[in-house]
Scaffold this motif. Structure first.
Motif, PDB file in Angstrom:
ATOM      1  N   ASP A  28       0.624  -1.373  -0.199  1.00  0.00           N
ATOM      2  CA  ASP A  28      -0.386  -0.429   0.204  1.00  0.00           C
ATOM      3  C   ASP A  28       0.671   1.592  -0.185  1.00  0.00           C
ATOM      4  O   ASP A  28       0.581   2.514  -0.320  1.00  0.00           O
ATOM      5  CB  ASP A  28      -0.745   0.276   1.424  1.00  0.00           C
ATOM      6  N   LEU A  29       2.244   1.108   0.156  1.00  0.00           N
ATOM      7  CA  LEU A  29       2.912   2.121  -0.202  1.00  0.00           C
ATOM      8  C   LEU A  29       2.723   2.528  -1.460  1.00  0.00           C
ATOM      9  O   LEU A  29       3.190   4.250  -1.742  1.00  0.00           O
ATOM     10  CB  LEU A  29       4.499   1.792   0.283  1.00  0.00           C
ATOM     11  N   ASP A  30       2.546   2.127  -3.010  1.00  0.00           N
ATOM     12  CA  ASP A  30       2.052   3.099  -3.291  1.00  0.00           C
ATOM     13  C   ASP A  30       0.890   4.221  -3.597  1.00  0.00           C
ATOM     14  O   ASP A  30       1.184   4.650  -4.049  1.00  0.00           O
ATOM     15  CB  ASP A  30       2.101   1.780  -4.503  1.00  0.00           C
ATOM     16  N   HIS A  31       0.039   4.009  -2.847  1.00  0.00           N
ATOM     17  CA  HIS A  31      -0.808   4.948  -2.782  1.00  0.00           C
ATOM     18  C   HIS A  31      -0.153   6.337  -1.815  1.00  0.00           C
ATOM     19  O   HIS A  31      -0.802   7.167  -2.613  1.00  0.00           O
ATOM     20  CB  HIS A  31      -1.562   4.638  -1.177  1.00  0.00           C
ATOM     21  N   LEU A  32       1.271   6.373  -1.386  1.00  0.00           N
ATOM     22  CA  LEU A  32       2.119   7.586  -1.466  1.00  0.00           C
ATOM     23  C   LEU A  32       2.389   8.050  -2.678  1.00  0.00           C
ATOM     24  O   LEU A  32       2.726   9.803  -2.866  1.00  0.00           O
ATOM     25  CB  LEU A  32       3.139   7.431  -0.795  1.00  0.00           C
ATOM     26  N   LEU A  33       2.374   7.417  -4.492  1.00  0.00           N
ATOM     27  CA  LEU A  33       2.209   8.219  -5.251  1.00  0.00           C
ATOM     28  C   LEU A  33       1.245   9.216  -5.892  1.00  0.00           C
ATOM     29  O   LEU A  33       1.519   9.345  -6.740  1.00  0.00           O
ATOM     30  CB  LEU A  33       2.748   6.859  -6.375  1.00  0.00           C
ATOM     31  N   ALA A  34      -0.482   8.431  -5.552  1.00  0.00           N
ATOM     32  CA  ALA A  34      -1.073   9.239  -6.435  1.00  0.00           C
ATOM     33  C   ALA A  34      -1.061  10.244  -5.299  1.00  0.00           C
ATOM     34  O   ALA A  34      -1.338  10.901  -4.561  1.00  0.00           O
ATOM     35  CB  ALA A  34      -2.814   8.563  -5.088  1.00  0.00           C
ATOM     36  N   ASP A  35      -2.527  10.672  -6.155  1.00  0.00           N
ATOM     37  CA  ASP A  35      -2.560  12.971  -5.630  1.00  0.00           C
ATOM     38  C   ASP A  35      -4.137  12.675  -6.166  1.00  0.00           C
ATOM     39  O   ASP A  35      -4.708  12.469  -6.875  1.00  0.00           O
ATOM     40  CB  ASP A  35      -1.422  13.831  -6.199  1.00  0.00           C
ATOM     41  N   PRO A  36      -5.196  13.069  -4.835  1.00  0.00           N
ATOM     42  CA  PRO A  36      -4.900  13.205  -3.680  1.00  0.00           C
ATOM     43  C   PRO A  36      -3.870  11.113  -3.306  1.00  0.00           C
ATOM     44  O   PRO A  36      -4.329  10.084  -3.722  1.00  0.00           O
ATOM     45  CB  PRO A  36      -6.000  13.218  -2.974  1.00  0.00           C
ATOM     46  N   ILE A  37      -3.749  11.394  -2.006  1.00  0.00           N
ATOM     47  CA  ILE A  37      -3.222   9.925  -1.423  1.00  0.00           C
ATOM     48  C   ILE A  37      -4.131   9.307  -1.129  1.00  0.00           C
ATOM     49  O   ILE A  37      -4.543   8.128  -1.140  1.00  0.00           O
ATOM     50  CB  ILE A  37      -2.265  10.804   0.119  1.00  0.00           C
ATOM     51  N   PHE A  38      -5.242   9.535  -0.737  1.00  0.00           N
ATOM     52  CA  PHE A  38      -6.665   9.156   0.072  1.00  0.00           C
ATOM     53  C   PHE A  38      -7.696   9.513  -0.842  1.00  0.00           C
ATOM     54  O   PHE A  38      -7.884  10.888  -0.805  1.00  0.00           O
ATOM     55  CB  PHE A  38      -6.423   8.738   0.959  1.00  0.00           C
ATOM     56  N   ASP A  39      -8.609   8.962  -1.754  1.00  0.00           N
ATOM     57  CA  ASP A  39      -9.722   9.343  -2.014  1.00  0.00           C
ATOM     58  C   ASP A  39     -10.361   8.065  -1.408  1.00  0.00           C
ATOM     59  O   ASP A  39     -10.683   6.953  -2.626  1.00  0.00           O
ATOM     60  CB  ASP A  39      -9.784   9.048  -3.494  1.00  0.00           C
ATOM     61  N   PRO A  40     -11.565   8.283  -0.914  1.00  0.00           N
ATOM     62  CA  PRO A  40     -12.642   6.777  -0.774  1.00  0.00           C
ATOM     63  C   PRO A  40     -13.338   6.383  -2.071  1.00  0.00           C
ATOM     64  O   PRO A  40     -13.862   5.491  -1.262  1.00  0.00           O
ATOM     65  CB  PRO A  40     -13.120   8.072   0.722  1.00  0.00           C
ATOM     66  N   ASN A  41     -13.406   6.959  -2.926  1.00  0.00           N
ATOM     67  CA  ASN A  41     -13.672   6.832  -4.005  1.00  0.00           C
ATOM     68  C   ASN A  41     -13.776   6.079  -5.277  1.00  0.00           C
ATOM     69  O   ASN A  41     -13.945   6.330  -6.326  1.00  0.00           O
ATOM     70  CB  ASN A  41     -14.849   7.727  -5.034  1.00  0.00           C
ATOM     71  N   ILE A  45      -7.355  -1.343  -7.478  1.00  0.00           N
ATOM     72  CA  ILE A  45      -6.927  -2.018  -8.199  1.00  0.00           C
ATOM     73  C   ILE A  45      -7.159  -1.488  -9.465  1.00  0.00           C
ATOM     74  O   ILE A  45      -7.965  -0.617 -10.146  1.00  0.00           O
ATOM     75  CB  ILE A  45      -7.942  -3.361  -8.409  1.00  0.00           C
ATOM     76  N   GLY A  46      -5.786  -1.153 -10.448  1.00  0.00           N
ATOM     77  CA  GLY A  46      -5.930  -1.291 -11.909  1.00  0.00           C
ATOM     78  C   GLY A  46      -5.206   0.288 -11.367  1.00  0.00           C
ATOM     79  O   GLY A  46      -5.436   1.134 -12.491  1.00  0.00           O
ATOM     80  N   PHE A  47      -5.009   1.354 -10.823  1.00  0.00           N
ATOM     81  CA  PHE A  47      -4.679   2.019 -10.153  1.00  0.00           C
ATOM     82  C   PHE A  47      -3.282   2.784  -9.403  1.00  0.00           C
ATOM     83  O   PHE A  47      -2.689   3.687 -10.051  1.00  0.00           O
ATOM     84  CB  PHE A  47      -5.525   3.364  -8.927  1.00  0.00           C
ATOM     85  N   HIS A  48      -3.080   1.931  -9.248  1.00  0.00           N
ATOM     86  CA  HIS A  48      -1.932   2.158  -8.118  1.00  0.00           C
ATOM     87  C   HIS A  48      -0.968   1.387  -8.779  1.00  0.00           C
ATOM     88  O   HIS A  48      -1.409   0.471  -9.638  1.00  0.00           O
ATOM     89  CB  HIS A  48      -1.687   2.199  -6.109  1.00  0.00           C
ATOM     90  N   PRO A  49       0.648   2.557  -9.027  1.00  0.00           N
ATOM     91  CA  PRO A  49       1.026   0.746  -9.483  1.00  0.00           C
ATOM     92  C   PRO A  49       1.698  -0.223  -9.327  1.00  0.00           C
ATOM     93  O   PRO A  49       1.588  -1.748  -9.377  1.00  0.00           O
ATOM     94  CB  PRO A  49       2.903   1.581  -9.699  1.00  0.00           C
ATOM     95  N   LEU A  50       1.482  -0.840  -8.122  1.00  0.00           N
ATOM     96  CA  LEU A  50       1.855  -2.253  -7.439  1.00  0.00           C
ATOM     97  C   LEU A  50       0.425  -2.832  -7.268  1.00  0.00           C
ATOM     98  O   LEU A  50       0.164  -4.179  -6.701  1.00  0.00           O
ATOM     99  CB  LEU A  50       2.442  -2.078  -5.907  1.00  0.00           C
ATOM    100  N   HIS A  51      -0.556  -2.143  -7.566  1.00  0.00           N
ATOM    101  CA  HIS A  51      -1.859  -3.036  -7.446  1.00  0.00           C
ATOM    102  C   HIS A  51      -2.735  -2.711  -8.783  1.00  0.00           C
ATOM    103  O   HIS A  51      -3.701  -2.438  -9.410  1.00  0.00           O
ATOM    104  CB  HIS A  51      -2.909  -1.929  -7.296  1.00  0.00           C
ATOM    105  N   SER A  52      -1.515  -2.689 -10.357  1.00  0.00           N
ATOM    106  CA  SER A  52      -2.501  -2.707 -11.501  1.00  0.00           C
ATOM    107  C   SER A  52      -2.391  -4.256 -11.885  1.00  0.00           C
ATOM    108  O   SER A  52      -1.843  -5.204 -11.362  1.00  0.00           O
ATOM    109  CB  SER A  52      -0.816  -2.417 -11.998  1.00  0.00           C
ATOM    110  N   TYR A  53      -3.046  -4.496 -12.840  1.00  0.00           N
ATOM    111  CA  TYR A  53      -3.169  -5.420 -13.516  1.00  0.00           C
ATOM    112  C   TYR A  53      -2.214  -6.247 -14.077  1.00  0.00           C
ATOM    113  O   TYR A  53      -1.923  -7.477 -13.456  1.00  0.00           O
ATOM    114  CB  TYR A  53      -4.372  -5.929 -14.715  1.00  0.00           C
ATOM    115  N   TRP A  54      -1.096  -5.884 -14.247  1.00  0.00           N
ATOM    116  CA  TRP A  54       0.163  -6.298 -14.378  1.00  0.00           C
ATOM    117  C   TRP A  54       0.903  -7.024 -13.823  1.00  0.00           C
ATOM    118  O   TRP A  54       1.553  -8.485 -13.305  1.00  0.00           O
ATOM    119  CB  TRP A  54       1.020  -5.863 -15.087  1.00  0.00           C
TER     120      TRP A  54
END
Length: 88
Positions: A28-41, A45-54
């Motif tokens: 879940d550290l890859d959430h730190l790369l997102a802006d905003p870091i937390f978005d409840p909506n 899956i498919g958004f953060h790098p370590l949560h990607s389909y690859w």
């Protein structure tokens, strides 16, 4: 849940398996790369790098490597629970 999974499937080394599966939550550290870091909506899956389909495909492949199986189970369980969050 990681403790139960560790005890049921990796009983011989369940404490080590539990610790490894708890450590896979660091994905879940890859959430730190997102802006905003937390978005409840937002679905992880498919958004953060370590949560990607690859990445999920790599975790599936890791399952078939005996030395990486515990890590793979922890990561795949994490992806499963994040997917459940997406459905809600």
């Amino acid at each position: 849940m990681p403790g139960l999974i560790a005890w049921v499937f990796f009983r011989k080394n369940w404490k080590k398996a539990w610790l490894i599966m708890v450590l896979t939550m660091l994905v879940d550290l890859d959430h730190l790369l997102a802006d905003p870091i937390f978005d409840p909506n937002r679905c992880s899956i498919g958004f953060h790098p370590l949560h990607s389909y690859w990445a999920i495909g790599a975790y599936c492949a890791m399952f078939f490597i005996p030395q990486a199986r515990i890590v793979a189970v922890g990561l795949l369980f994490h992806m499963f629970t994040d997917y459940i969050d997406c459905l809600w």
